[in-house]
Design a protein around this motif. Structure first.
Motif, PDB file in Angstrom:
ATOM      1  N   PRO A  85       0.425  -0.984   0.568  1.00 57.45           N
ATOM      2  CA  PRO A  85      -0.056   0.045   0.096  1.00 57.45           C
ATOM      3  C   PRO A  85       1.063   1.136  -0.388  1.00 57.45           C
ATOM      4  CG  PRO A  85      -0.750  -1.277   2.214  1.00 57.45           C
ATOM      5  CD  PRO A  85       0.630  -2.192   1.195  1.00 57.45           C
ATOM      6  N   LEU A  86       2.046   0.935   0.038  1.00 54.96           N
ATOM      7  CA  LEU A  86       3.316   2.311   0.540  1.00 54.96           C
ATOM      8  C   LEU A  86       3.973   2.273  -0.527  1.00 54.96           C
ATOM      9  CD1 LEU A  86       3.864   3.285   4.848  1.00 54.96           C
ATOM     10  CD2 LEU A  86       1.296   3.736   3.205  1.00 54.96           C
ATOM     11  N   ARG A  87       4.496   3.550  -0.865  1.00 55.97           N
ATOM     12  CA  ARG A  87       5.614   3.504  -2.035  1.00 55.97           C
ATOM     13  C   ARG A  87       6.433   3.557  -1.044  1.00 55.97           C
ATOM     14  NH1 ARG A  87       6.452   5.861  -7.154  1.00 55.97           N
ATOM     15  NH2 ARG A  87       8.743   7.043  -6.330  1.00 55.97           N
TER      16      ARG A  87
ATOM     17  N   PRO B 248      -4.658  -2.380   2.508  1.00 53.49           N
ATOM     18  CA  PRO B 248      -4.772  -3.452   3.044  1.00 53.49           C
ATOM     19  C   PRO B 248      -5.194  -4.321   3.015  1.00 53.49           C
ATOM     20  CG  PRO B 248      -4.390  -1.546   4.006  1.00 53.49           C
ATOM     21  CD  PRO B 248      -4.297  -0.846   1.998  1.00 53.49           C
ATOM     22  N   ASN B 249      -5.011  -5.762   3.303  1.00 57.09           N
ATOM     23  CA  ASN B 249      -6.056  -7.006   3.122  1.00 57.09           C
ATOM     24  C   ASN B 249      -6.268  -7.539   1.417  1.00 57.09           C
ATOM     25  OD1 ASN B 249      -6.963  -9.235   4.891  1.00 57.09           O
ATOM     26  ND2 ASN B 249      -9.115  -8.401   4.242  1.00 57.09           N
ATOM     27  N   GLY B 250      -5.702  -6.611   0.987  1.00 51.87           N
ATOM     28  CA  GLY B 250      -6.439  -6.676  -0.899  1.00 51.87           C
ATOM     29  C   GLY B 250      -5.777  -7.460  -1.238  1.00 51.87           C
TER      30      GLY B 250
ATOM     31  N   GLY C 164       3.397  -7.761   5.953  1.00 56.86           N
ATOM     32  CA  GLY C 164       1.798  -7.215   5.315  1.00 56.86           C
ATOM     33  C   GLY C 164       0.817  -7.763   4.795  1.00 56.86           C
ATOM     34  N   ILE C 165       1.610  -9.443   4.623  1.00 56.03           N
ATOM     35  CA  ILE C 165       0.978 -10.578   4.220  1.00 56.03           C
ATOM     36  C   ILE C 165       0.182 -11.688   5.523  1.00 56.03           C
ATOM     37  CG2 ILE C 165       1.112 -12.806   2.961  1.00 56.03           C
ATOM     38  CD1 ILE C 165       0.717 -10.246   1.121  1.00 56.03           C
ATOM     39  N   THR C 166       1.040 -11.732   6.895  1.00 58.97           N
ATOM     40  CA  THR C 166       1.019 -12.842   7.366  1.00 58.97           C
ATOM     41  C   THR C 166       0.013 -11.984   8.002  1.00 58.97           C
ATOM     42  OG1 THR C 166       2.474 -11.874   8.948  1.00 58.97           O
ATOM     43  CG2 THR C 166       3.301 -14.496   7.042  1.00 58.97           C
TER      44      THR C 166
ATOM     45  N   HIS D 116      -3.311   0.019   9.566  1.00 58.90           N
ATOM     46  CA  HIS D 116      -1.955  -0.919   9.904  1.00 58.90           C
ATOM     47  C   HIS D 116      -0.737  -0.416  10.403  1.00 58.90           C
ATOM     48  CE1 HIS D 116       0.211   1.002   7.101  1.00 58.90           C
ATOM     49  NE2 HIS D 116      -0.486   0.578   6.095  1.00 58.90           N
ATOM     50  N   THR D 117      -0.473  -1.623  11.324  1.00 57.69           N
ATOM     51  CA  THR D 117       1.134  -1.203  12.017  1.00 57.69           C
ATOM     52  C   THR D 117       1.676  -1.577  11.506  1.00 57.69           C
ATOM     53  OG1 THR D 117       0.867  -3.317  13.302  1.00 57.69           O
ATOM     54  CG2 THR D 117      -0.683  -2.014  14.662  1.00 57.69           C
ATOM     55  N   MET D 118       3.260  -0.686  11.255  1.00 55.67           N
ATOM     56  CA  MET D 118       4.720  -1.286  11.272  1.00 55.67           C
ATOM     57  C   MET D 118       5.638  -0.566  11.548  1.00 55.67           C
ATOM     58  SD  MET D 118       3.679   1.388   7.828  1.00 55.67           S
ATOM     59  CE  MET D 118       3.218   3.683   8.392  1.00 55.67           C
TER      60      MET D 118
HETATM   61  N1  LIG Z   1      15.502  -2.568  11.748  1.00 59.58           N
HETATM   62  C1  LIG Z   1      15.196  -3.611  11.735  1.00 59.58           C
HETATM   63  N2  LIG Z   1      14.639  -4.885  10.828  1.00 59.58           N
HETATM   64  C2  LIG Z   1      14.277  -5.487  11.304  1.00 59.58           C
HETATM   65  C3  LIG Z   1      13.252  -5.396  11.894  1.00 59.58           C
HETATM   66  C4  LIG Z   1      12.959  -4.712  13.248  1.00 59.58           C
HETATM   67  O1  LIG Z   1      11.962  -3.796  13.301  1.00 59.58           O
HETATM   68  N3  LIG Z   1      13.372  -3.242  12.431  1.00 59.58           N
HETATM   69  N4  LIG Z   1      11.501  -6.428  12.395  1.00 59.58           N
HETATM   70  C5  LIG Z   1      12.542  -7.628  11.605  1.00 59.58           C
HETATM   71  C6  LIG Z   1      11.062  -9.088  11.795  1.00 59.58           C
HETATM   72  S1  LIG Z   1      10.936 -10.078  13.376  1.00 59.58           S
HETATM   73  C7  LIG Z   1      10.316  -9.405  10.856  1.00 59.58           C
HETATM   74  S2  LIG Z   1       8.934 -10.114  11.203  1.00 59.58           S
HETATM   75  C8  LIG Z   1      10.581  -8.198  10.235  1.00 59.58           C
HETATM   76  C9  LIG Z   1       9.202  -7.353   9.587  1.00 59.58           C
HETATM   77  O2  LIG Z   1       9.326  -7.003   8.611  1.00 59.58           O
HETATM   78  P1  LIG Z   1       8.341  -6.707   7.399  1.00 59.58           P
HETATM   79  O3  LIG Z   1       7.329  -7.180   6.947  1.00 59.58           O
HETATM   80  O4  LIG Z   1       9.307  -5.570   6.292  1.00 59.58           O
HETATM   81  O5  LIG Z   1       7.618  -5.379   9.083  1.00 59.58           O
HETATM   82  P2  LIG Z   1       6.818  -4.430   8.798  1.00 59.58           P
HETATM   83  O6  LIG Z   1       6.888  -2.748   9.495  1.00 59.58           O
HETATM   84  O7  LIG Z   1       5.710  -4.762   9.428  1.00 59.58           O
HETATM   85  O8  LIG Z   1       6.376  -3.679   7.754  1.00 59.58           O
HETATM   86  C10 LIG Z   1       5.287  -4.237   6.513  1.00 59.58           C
HETATM   87  C11 LIG Z   1       4.898  -4.055   5.125  1.00 59.58           C
HETATM   88  O9  LIG Z   1       3.876  -4.474   4.642  1.00 59.58           O
HETATM   89  C12 LIG Z   1       3.155  -3.601   4.080  1.00 59.58           C
HETATM   90  N5  LIG Z   1       1.780  -3.485   4.464  1.00 59.58           N
HETATM   91  C13 LIG Z   1       0.952  -3.033   5.113  1.00 59.58           C
HETATM   92  N6  LIG Z   1      -0.456  -3.914   5.290  1.00 59.58           N
HETATM   93  C14 LIG Z   1      -0.290  -4.584   4.182  1.00 59.58           C
HETATM   94  C15 LIG Z   1      -0.816  -5.336   3.201  1.00 59.58           C
HETATM   95  O10 LIG Z   1      -2.224  -5.530   3.609  1.00 59.58           O
HETATM   96  N7  LIG Z   1      -0.425  -5.874   1.829  1.00 59.58           N
HETATM   97  C16 LIG Z   1       0.213  -5.477   1.121  1.00 59.58           C
HETATM   98  N8  LIG Z   1       1.195  -6.618   0.158  1.00 59.58           N
HETATM   99  N9  LIG Z   1       1.703  -5.526   2.408  1.00 59.58           N
HETATM  100  C17 LIG Z   1       1.222  -4.710   3.119  1.00 59.58           C
HETATM  101  C18 LIG Z   1       3.871  -2.053   4.985  1.00 59.58           C
HETATM  102  O11 LIG Z   1       3.337  -1.531   4.223  1.00 59.58           O
HETATM  103  C19 LIG Z   1       4.713  -2.055   5.290  1.00 59.58           C
HETATM  104  O12 LIG Z   1       5.890  -2.151   4.422  1.00 59.58           O
HETATM  105  O13 LIG Z   1      11.898  -6.960  10.145  1.00 59.58           O
HETATM  106  C20 LIG Z   1      12.745  -7.668  10.636  1.00 59.58           C
HETATM  107  N10 LIG Z   1      13.760  -6.950  10.154  1.00 59.58           N
END
Ligand SMILES: Nc1nc2c(c(=O)[nH]1)N[C@H]1C(S)=C(S)[C@@H](COP(=O)(O)OP(=O)(O)OC[C@H]3O[C@@H](n4cnc5c(=O)[nH]c(N)nc54)[C@H](O)[C@@H]3O)O[C@H]1N2
Ligand SMILES: Nc1nc2c(c(=O)[nH]1)N[C@H]1C(S)=C(S)[C@@H](COP(=O)(O)OP(=O)(O)OC[C@H]3O[C@@H](n4cnc5c(=O)[nH]c(N)nc54)[C@H](O)[C@@H]3O)O[C@H]1N2
Ligand SMILES: [Mo]
Length: 793
Positions: A255-257, A289-291, A367-369, A649-651
């Motif tokens: 959803p985000l760029r 999100p969720n699509g 974003g998927i799980t 959605h939280t990130m």
């Molecule tokens: N520096 C740093 N590194 C990390 C972490 C950290 O906190 N900091 N955490 C670690 C851990 S435990 C994990 S699990 C990973 C997490 O890594 P990511 O999964 O990249 O973490 P999130 O910030 O939760 O980002 C999820 C992304 O999903 C997108 N999103 C939200 N909703 C949806 C949706 O419905 N569909 C789609 N397609 N996208 C969606 C958001 O815009 C965001 O870009 O990173 C790991 N690495």
């Protein structure tokens, strides 16, 4: 709210960045490292980070290149921050705990807590006590053992693991917990890739990635769904750059760029430091999100319509194709466009790229799980990989990108509340006791158990359970009902202040530190996202002479708890102390218990380590019920967001590792100096009668319990998010995620889809640092999207 909370009055909003990494990343990494560790420790650690003879970065689970391909500086900005955080020269000593009561510490924010430095001594909060006070290791072990032995059932204790624990610590921990008599082994994976594990186990017979890092280099197409690698897996960008240079196309589904997906400057290369970056994504699909499930089925329908199918693979290796093809053929495009907010043209473009690629790698993350339909969505990704024959072939495969650096290894070692019976059989054969066979509690069920008085003992091997979990208030109250909480940790966090009647805080060595036991310096091992196992050993002297390794702490607790009489021998004849003295003995047990780990001691010491077996990757074979890859049909469930509500959605920001907040600079998204922000589409801002910079409260009500949850005083930031949806940071927004809002089948909290509504904050909600009078002060240029920079105060 106390004066020690982050002072968000200085919040600035800048134009979001297109490019990730580059010079700024290197500078930020070095600044943080020097300020926390000084020059000597910075050099000692950073040059050993991710090197074949060094230690494994604890920031994420991205795989290392082959030893010959590694750079002298094989780390990223956020890896350097993680190392500096652990190599910190500040100390939280018994004096510190004497000066601050637990009630006092609770007034401080999470960043302040961790900034007090490394924990140095084992500490206890006694029943009725107000402070943590020192305790000897032996007494700590005896107290824990006494409580565990007094519980009417071992199932009244729950043992959490965060994904930083080494394979050796994880193996020993699950052994202890099962020898004690329960499978209550929740872990951070329950909140992270559980939906992936469940889905892939059913679809392909194994819940792990089917690729190696060279598949990423050799892919023709890489699809990155629901992942923000520029922040969370920055070294992935280097791999994507290699793939791009070899001609790969990249699709980002997000959803985000996110910066990094759009443009990347490789800090390893002089060209990257000064010159223009590489455009990473060829196509960005800003899915609502969720699509994703609807999007993937729509892509599937086109692949079927065009007969862009790998019939040989489908016939030889899969089952259920006809039903799936029939299902996706009937996709309702109007519904797809509504659920995804994408046009048919955008989706067709993605399908064309997929149809044209002879080797596609599918990457995904949170974003998927973290949705109710997450398991179905991951299965849909597998369906598309089957349809295109993208499994077990060079340059192709499924790549769930893991989070914590050893979360995957911990599962392999048996940290799992639903252990496979085969694993328990091996454990029984090796150690001669009957492990419990019934399912244990996962994270969400552990919280329910604590809340309902069914769980009275909680232990956390690392992590920050209370802050990372959903429904913060519910979880915190639940934890406080317990008889005993035990935390093994490196730094102080909120979970340690959320005490049971008695609470123990046990300080441990981190991965940067030397681990010396009776037989000498020990190595530990870890597994990355692509099933590669390798050794790690830290270069630094321990932060305090009183620290014990995680292995030593578990062995101490196990020996005390499982003794036939107090101080006697282990009731099952397990020799905990020898394993603590020599980790090779643990690894010998691992080699006999864990499938694929034969000859573990020798293989983990080879440069670059070894790959664990993966049947679909290695031989296109599938250990599923049917013995084939299983296409699965999933109906599209439309998430209904009622009128006047928004989907939250939280990130993660760019300046945190999960609940560890390094700082308040989310540079790529243009946010500086604060974290209580809500990213909102400008038309939604206007429709709510709000303006950028306004304070709002976020509310949610869960249908079943009818309790209203509220998060106060978030600043409105106009941002390019799909209409009807908003974003906020984890963990500030966790209070809004209802405990019962979990994914079907995986019970994973739906951190990426929470239905909320907003109200303007009243000027009187919470005083303090960011409260009160600032409401009335508002500069007019906050109207612009992404003002250049604007002080929102
Ligand atoms: N520096 C740093 N590194 C990390 C972490 C950290 O906190 N900091 N955490 C670690 C851990 S435990 C994990 S699990 C990973 C997490 O890594 P990511 O999964 O990249 O973490 P999130 O910030 O939760 O980002 C999820 C992304 O999903 C997108 N999103 C939200 N909703 C949806 C949706 O419905 N569909 C789609 N397609 N996208 C969606 C958001 O815009 C965001 O870009 O990173 C790991 N690495
Ligand atoms: N709203 C929302 N909530 C989420 C998520 C989300 O995207 N949104 N993501 C979820 C995900 S993917 C995850 S993985 C979980 C993370 O949940 P956790 O893994 O529980 O949380 P962390 O913040 O990684 O844990 C940080 C703490 O670990 C301890 N620690 C650090 N290093 C070590 C070490 O070497 N040994 C030991 N023993 N302790 C150490 C420190 O005390 C530190 O305070 O959060 C989940 N929560
Ligand atoms: Mo995670």
């Amino acid at each position: 709210m106390s004066d020690d909370r982050i002072d968000e009055s200085q919040l600035e909003v800048h134009e979001p960045k297109d490019a990730a990494a580059g010079v700024t990343g290197v500078r930020v990494a070095m600044e943080r490292s020097l300020s926390l560790m000084g020059p000597k420790r910075s050099a000692q650690t950073l040059l050993k980070l991710n090197q074949a003879d060094g230690f494994d970065c604890m920031s994420c689970a991205w795989p290392d290149p082959a030893p010959k391909d590694r750079h002298t500086a094989e780390f990223c900005e956020n890896g350097a921050k993680a190392v500096a955080w652990e190599g910190d020269t500040e100390r939280a000593t018994p004096d510190f705990f004497a000066q601050h009561s637990i009630a006092d510490l609770e007034q401080h924010d999470d960043m302040w807590l961790e900034r007090q430095g490394r924990l140095t001594h084992p500490m206890v909060k006694r029943s009725g006590g107000t402070h943590y006070e020192p305790i000897s290791w032996d007494e700590a072990f005896r107290e824990i053992a006494a409580t565990l032995r007094s519980l009417p059932s071992p199932d009244m204790a729950s043992f959490y693991t965060s994904g930083r624990a080494s394979n050796e610590a994880a193996f020993l921990y699950q052994l202890f917990v099962r020898a004690y008599g329960t499978n209550n082994l929740p872990d951070c994976s329950n909140m992270c890739h559980e939906s992936t594990s469940i889905a892939l186990q059913e679809s392909i017979g194994i819940g792990k990635a089917s690729v190696t890092i060279s598949d990423v280099y050799n892919a023709e197409l890489i699809i990155i769904a629901g992942q923000n690698p520029g922040t969370n897996h920055p070294r992935m960008l280097s791999a994507l750059e290699v793939a791009k240079r070899r001609g790969a196309k990249i699709i980002a589904i997000n959803p985000l760029r996110e910066a990094g997906l759009v443009n990347f400057r490789n800090p390893q290369k002089p060209r990257g430091v000064v010159g223009r970056g590489t455009d990473i994504a060829d196509l960005h699909l800003p899915v609502k999100p969720n699509g994703d499930l609807a999007l993937l089925q729509a892509i599937g329908s086109l692949i079927v319509e065009w007969d862009a199918l790998d019939h040989d693979f489908i016939d030889a290796h899969t089952t259920g194709f006809q039903d799936w093809a029939e299902h996706v053929r009937q996709v309702d495009w109007a519904q797809v466009e509504q659920v995804t907010e994408l046009t048919r043209d955008q989706i067709t473009e993605a399908a064309r790229l997929l149809a044209a690629s002879k080797a596609t790698v599918w990457c995904w993350a949170m974003g998927i799980t973290q949705h109710r339909n997450a398991v179905a969505t991951v299965k849909e990704i597998a369906n598309l990989a089957f349809a295109r024959g993208d499994l077990g072939k060079k340059g192709a495969g499924l790549f769930p990108v893991r989070g914590h650096s050893n979360v995957q290894g911990d599962r392999t070692m048996g940290i799992w509340e639903r252990p496979p019976q085969k694993f328990l059989d091996s454990l029984q054969a090796e150690f001669g006791f009957d492990p419990p066979r019934h399912e244990g509690l996962d994270t969400v069920d552990t919280i329910r158990g604590l809340r309902d008085g069914k769980v009275e003992f909680f232990m956390g091997l690392g992590g920050n359970f209370v802050t990372a979990s959903p429904d913060t208030d519910v979880t915190r109250d639940a934890m406080r009902r317990s008889r005993m909480t035990v935390h093994v940790a490196t730094k102080l966090n909120r979970s340690h202040l959320t005490c049971g009647d008695v609470a123990l805080l046990l300080p441990t060595l981190g991965r940067t530190e030397k681990d010396v036991q009776a037989t000498g310096e020990q190595i530990i091992t870890v597994e990355d996202s692509v099933c590669a196992v390798h050794a790690s050993h830290g270069p630094l002297e321990p932060a305090s002479p009183h620290l014990r390794s995680e292995v030593a702490i578990i062995a101490g607790i196990a020996a005390a708890t499982l003794a036939d009489t107090e101080g006697g021998a282990d009731r099952h004849g397990i020799d905990w102390l020898s394993m603590k003295d020599d980790y090779d003995i643990i690894r010998d047990h691992i080699s006999r218990v864990v499938a694929g780990c034969e000859d573990y001691n020798a293989r983990c010491r080879k440069q670059g380590g070894f790959l664990l077996p993966h049947p679909p990757r290695d031989s296109r074979s599938f250990e599923t019920e049917s013995g084939r890859g299983e296409f699965e049909v999933s109906p599209i469930e439309v998430l209904h967001v009622p009128e006047g509500h928004l989907l939250l959605h939280t990130m993660r920001s760019h300046d945190q590792f999960n609940t560890t907040i390094y700082g308040t600079s989310d540079r790529y998204r243009g946010i500086e100096g604060g974290r209580h922000v809500v990213f909102m589409h400008r038309e939604d801002v206007a429709a709510h009668g709000l303006r950028a910079g306004d304070f709002v409260d976020l509310h949610t009500r869960w249908e079943d319990d009818d309790v209203e949850r509220c998060a106060d005083r978030f600043r409105v930031v106009e941002y390019d998010v799909p209409r009807g949806t908003i974003g906020a940071y984890y963990p500030e927004a966790n209070v809004l995620v209802p405990l019962d809002s979990t994914a079907l089948k995986s019970n994973q909290p739906t951190y990426k889809s929470v239905v909320v509504w907003l109200t303007p904050s009243s000027p009187h909600t919470h005083g303090g640092a960011d409260g009160g009078e600032q409401d009335s002060v508002r500069s007019d240029d906050t109207h612009k999207t992404h003002p250049q920079p604007t002080h929102l105060s």
